[in-house]
Scaffold this motif. Structure first.
Motif, PDB file in Angstrom:
ATOM      1  N   ILE A   1       0.851  -1.180   0.000  1.00 27.67           N
ATOM      2  CA  ILE A   1       0.000   0.000   0.000  1.00 27.67           C
ATOM      3  C   ILE A   1       0.891   1.235   0.000  1.00 27.67           C
ATOM      4  O   ILE A   1       2.085   1.163   0.306  1.00 27.67           O
ATOM      5  N   HIS A   2       0.300   2.373  -0.347  1.00 26.50           N
ATOM      6  CA  HIS A   2       1.093   3.601  -0.466  1.00 26.50           C
ATOM      7  C   HIS A   2       0.339   4.769   0.156  1.00 26.50           C
ATOM      8  O   HIS A   2      -0.870   4.921  -0.032  1.00 26.50           O
ATOM      9  N   THR A   3       1.087   5.586   0.895  1.00 27.13           N
ATOM     10  CA  THR A   3       0.504   6.781   1.494  1.00 27.13           C
ATOM     11  C   THR A   3       1.293   8.014   1.098  1.00 27.13           C
ATOM     12  O   THR A   3       2.520   7.959   0.930  1.00 27.13           O
ATOM     13  N   GLY A   4       0.578   9.122   0.943  1.00 26.24           N
ATOM     14  CA  GLY A   4       1.231  10.409   0.737  1.00 26.24           C
ATOM     15  C   GLY A   4       1.419  11.148   2.036  1.00 26.24           C
ATOM     16  O   GLY A   4       1.953  12.255   2.058  1.00 26.24           O
ATOM     17  N   GLY A   5       0.995  10.526   3.147  1.00 30.20           N
ATOM     18  CA  GLY A   5       1.142  11.155   4.456  1.00 30.20           C
ATOM     19  C   GLY A   5       2.563  11.054   4.974  1.00 30.20           C
ATOM     20  O   GLY A   5       3.439  10.417   4.376  1.00 30.20           O
ATOM     21  N   ASN A   6       2.798  11.667   6.107  1.00 29.37           N
ATOM     22  CA  ASN A   6       4.137  11.722   6.688  1.00 29.37           C
ATOM     23  C   ASN A   6       4.414  10.474   7.516  1.00 29.37           C
ATOM     24  O   ASN A   6       3.762  10.216   8.518  1.00 29.37           O
ATOM     25  N   VAL A   7       5.414   9.684   7.063  1.00 29.23           N
ATOM     26  CA  VAL A   7       5.880   8.532   7.834  1.00 29.23           C
ATOM     27  C   VAL A   7       7.364   8.768   8.100  1.00 29.23           C
ATOM     28  O   VAL A   7       8.191   8.696   7.186  1.00 29.23           O
ATOM     29  N   SER A   8       7.700   9.072   9.331  1.00 26.68           N
ATOM     30  CA  SER A   8       9.057   9.529   9.627  1.00 26.68           C
ATOM     31  C   SER A   8      10.094   8.423   9.556  1.00 26.68           C
ATOM     32  O   SER A   8      11.241   8.650   9.176  1.00 26.68           O
ATOM     33  N   GLY A   9       9.715   7.195   9.911  1.00 26.52           N
ATOM     34  CA  GLY A   9      10.690   6.110   9.961  1.00 26.52           C
ATOM     35  C   GLY A   9      10.469   5.082   8.868  1.00 26.52           C
ATOM     36  O   GLY A   9       9.359   4.887   8.383  1.00 26.52           O
ATOM     37  N   SER A  10      11.542   4.416   8.449  1.00 24.08           N
ATOM     38  CA  SER A  10      11.438   3.327   7.492  1.00 24.08           C
ATOM     39  C   SER A  10      12.507   2.301   7.813  1.00 24.08           C
ATOM     40  O   SER A  10      13.521   2.611   8.444  1.00 24.08           O
ATOM     41  N   SER A  11      12.289   1.072   7.373  1.00 23.71           N
ATOM     42  CA  SER A  11      13.253   0.000   7.585  1.00 23.71           C
ATOM     43  C   SER A  11      13.601  -0.647   6.258  1.00 23.71           C
ATOM     44  O   SER A  11      12.757  -0.734   5.359  1.00 23.71           O
ATOM     45  N   ALA A  12      14.834  -1.091   6.147  1.00 23.67           N
ATOM     46  CA  ALA A  12      15.319  -1.708   4.910  1.00 23.67           C
ATOM     47  C   ALA A  12      14.992  -3.192   4.880  1.00 23.67           C
ATOM     48  O   ALA A  12      14.980  -3.874   5.913  1.00 23.67           O
ATOM     49  N   LEU A  13      14.728  -3.683   3.674  1.00 19.77           N
ATOM     50  CA  LEU A  13      14.501  -5.112   3.478  1.00 19.77           C
ATOM     51  C   LEU A  13      15.836  -5.831   3.341  1.00 19.77           C
ATOM     52  O   LEU A  13      16.735  -5.381   2.636  1.00 19.77           O
ATOM     53  N   ASP A  14      15.952  -6.960   4.014  1.00 15.70           N
ATOM     54  CA  ASP A  14      17.096  -7.854   3.835  1.00 15.70           C
ATOM     55  C   ASP A  14      16.565  -9.060   3.052  1.00 15.70           C
ATOM     56  O   ASP A  14      15.899  -9.923   3.616  1.00 15.70           O
ATOM     57  N   CYS A  15      16.850  -9.096   1.761  1.00 16.06           N
ATOM     58  CA  CYS A  15      16.191 -10.043   0.850  1.00 16.06           C
ATOM     59  C   CYS A  15      16.726 -11.458   1.010  1.00 16.06           C
ATOM     60  O   CYS A  15      17.408 -12.007   0.122  1.00 16.06           O
ATOM     61  N   ARG A  16      16.412 -12.062   2.138  1.00 16.29           N
ATOM     62  CA  ARG A  16      16.864 -13.422   2.422  1.00 16.29           C
ATOM     63  C   ARG A  16      15.828 -14.134   3.269  1.00 16.29           C
ATOM     64  O   ARG A  16      14.851 -13.532   3.733  1.00 16.29           O
ATOM     65  N   GLU A  17      16.051 -15.421   3.462  1.00 15.92           N
ATOM     66  CA  GLU A  17      15.209 -16.203   4.359  1.00 15.92           C
ATOM     67  C   GLU A  17      15.977 -16.412   5.655  1.00 15.92           C
ATOM     68  O   GLU A  17      17.091 -16.952   5.635  1.00 15.92           O
ATOM     69  N   PRO A  18      15.444 -15.957   6.796  1.00 10.87           N
ATOM     70  CA  PRO A  18      16.184 -16.112   8.051  1.00 10.87           C
ATOM     71  C   PRO A  18      16.443 -17.577   8.372  1.00 10.87           C
ATOM     72  O   PRO A  18      15.643 -18.456   8.060  1.00 10.87           O
ATOM     73  N   ALA A  19      17.577 -17.828   9.010  1.00  9.77           N
ATOM     74  CA  ALA A  19      18.037 -19.192   9.248  1.00  9.77           C
ATOM     75  C   ALA A  19      17.375 -19.814  10.473  1.00  9.77           C
ATOM     76  O   ALA A  19      16.919 -19.116  11.386  1.00  9.77           O
ATOM     77  N   PHE A  20      17.344 -21.124  10.475  1.00 10.00           N
ATOM     78  CA  PHE A  20      16.796 -21.874  11.609  1.00 10.00           C
ATOM     79  C   PHE A  20      17.520 -21.461  12.894  1.00 10.00           C
ATOM     80  O   PHE A  20      18.743 -21.428  12.955  1.00 10.00           O
ATOM     81  N   GLY A  21      16.739 -21.109  13.912  1.00  5.25           N
ATOM     82  CA  GLY A  21      17.298 -20.704  15.188  1.00  5.25           C
ATOM     83  C   GLY A  21      17.647 -19.235  15.300  1.00  5.25           C
ATOM     84  O   GLY A  21      18.034 -18.771  16.376  1.00  5.25           O
ATOM     85  N   GLU A  22      17.519 -18.471  14.207  1.00  3.57           N
ATOM     86  CA  GLU A  22      17.892 -17.056  14.233  1.00  3.57           C
ATOM     87  C   GLU A  22      16.945 -16.250  15.119  1.00  3.57           C
ATOM     88  O   GLU A  22      15.742 -16.460  15.143  1.00  3.57           O
ATOM     89  N   GLN A  23      17.532 -15.289  15.851  1.00  2.00           N
ATOM     90  CA  GLN A  23      16.763 -14.413  16.736  1.00  2.00           C
ATOM     91  C   GLN A  23      15.950 -13.424  15.910  1.00  2.00           C
ATOM     92  O   GLN A  23      16.465 -12.829  14.963  1.00  2.00           O
ATOM     93  N   LEU A  24      14.683 -13.227  16.290  1.00  2.00           N
ATOM     94  CA  LEU A  24      13.782 -12.341  15.558  1.00  2.00           C
ATOM     95  C   LEU A  24      13.043 -11.417  16.517  1.00  2.00           C
ATOM     96  O   LEU A  24      12.875 -11.722  17.700  1.00  2.00           O
ATOM     97  N   GLN A  25      12.581 -10.301  15.960  1.00  2.94           N
ATOM     98  CA  GLN A  25      11.697  -9.383  16.671  1.00  2.94           C
ATOM     99  C   GLN A  25      10.564  -9.000  15.737  1.00  2.94           C
ATOM    100  O   GLN A  25      10.806  -8.652  14.580  1.00  2.94           O
ATOM    101  N   ALA A  26       9.345  -9.073  16.219  1.00  2.00           N
ATOM    102  CA  ALA A  26       8.180  -8.675  15.432  1.00  2.00           C
ATOM    103  C   ALA A  26       7.471  -7.529  16.135  1.00  2.00           C
ATOM    104  O   ALA A  26       7.420  -7.481  17.366  1.00  2.00           O
ATOM    105  N   ILE A  27       6.921  -6.608  15.327  1.00  2.00           N
ATOM    106  CA  ILE A  27       6.180  -5.486  15.893  1.00  2.00           C
ATOM    107  C   ILE A  27       4.846  -5.378  15.184  1.00  2.00           C
ATOM    108  O   ILE A  27       4.775  -5.419  13.945  1.00  2.00           O
TER     109      ILE A  27
END
Length: 235
Positions: free
Chosen positions: A109-135
């Motif tokens: 989806i796309h917004t023309g509103g103000n979104v101050s923060g953004s995060s970069a995509l890491d184009c990979r599949e996380p490995a078994f046992g890897e530490q994750l954080q979800a929000i």
């Protein structure tokens, strides 16, 4: 005359002091110290890029990847053309649904509103046992983080063409939210949770009644799939 002669000597001496040094040693390198001032925007965190998505009475989550573009789950937006969003900073605006892919349960989806923060995509599949954080926004509780690890490698499961399994606490309302690696980059999008039936009694006919309950296993579309979908839309 002596006065003017003395003044001339003084002027000549000053000139030699000021300019003589420049030409006295023409083969010697001149050392100059230059200080560069770099003005850098403050770094953003996963919380800054997180989005709450509202459609009528329903809600979900999303993550801003820059330029007003927000990733979420396809089932969050459904058939809607526009949705309401709220940023971590509290800014509310509308967003247009650009495309959905039901096979992988991903939407942009796309917004023309103000979104101050953004995060970069890491184009990979996380490995078994890897530490994750979800929000996300579980049950409407805004911008809540959960932590865990990859509990199962990528696979086709149910209606999803490819997901990884995590042991993070995943609750309705977190769908579409970003899943982050330790470095803060996006490695997946939350799309579902395991429902385990729990025997809760019997019906009027005496048959067992089961109530679905949520376990700690969640399903995440890996960023490798998300990047592939984004590439398909830009070629």
């Amino acid at each position: 005359m002596r006065y003017y002669r003395n003044v001339g000597v003084v002027i000549l001496a000053l000139a030699m002091l000021l300019f003589g040094g420049v030409y006295a040693m023409p083969n010697e390198p001149q050392q100059v110290t230059i200080t560069n001032t770099i003005i850098q925007a403050p770094s953003t965190t996963p919380e800054d890029s997180s989005i709450k998505i509202t459609i009528g009475e329903g809600l979900g989550s999303g993550v801003h990847i820059g330029g007003g573009n927000i990733l979420t789950a396809a089932h969050v937006v459904g058939d809607a053309k526009t949705v309401k969003i709220k940023t971590f900073a509290g800014v509310e605006s509308d967003a247009d649904v650009l495309w959905i892919n039901k096979d992988f349960d991903i939407a942009l989806i796309h917004t023309g509103g103000n979104v101050s923060g953004s995060s970069a995509l890491d184009c990979r599949e996380p490995a078994f046992g890897e530490q994750l954080q979800a929000i996300g926004n579980p049950l409407g509780i805004e911008f809540v983080a959960s932590f865990g690890r990859v509990a199962g490698s990528g696979r086709k499961l149910g209606n999803w063409n490819r997901v990884i399994v995590t042991d993070m606490t995943t609750v309705m309302g977190q769908s579409g939210g970003g899943v982050f690696a330790d470095d803060g980059r996006i490695v997946g999008i939350n799309v579902g949770v395991t429902l385990a039936p729990l025997k809760s009694g019997k019906d009027a006919a005496g048959a067992d009644v089961y109530t679905p309950t949520m376990t700690g296993f969640g399903f995440v579309v890996p960023a490798s799939v998300v990047c592939d979908l984004l590439a398909r839309r830009t070629v």
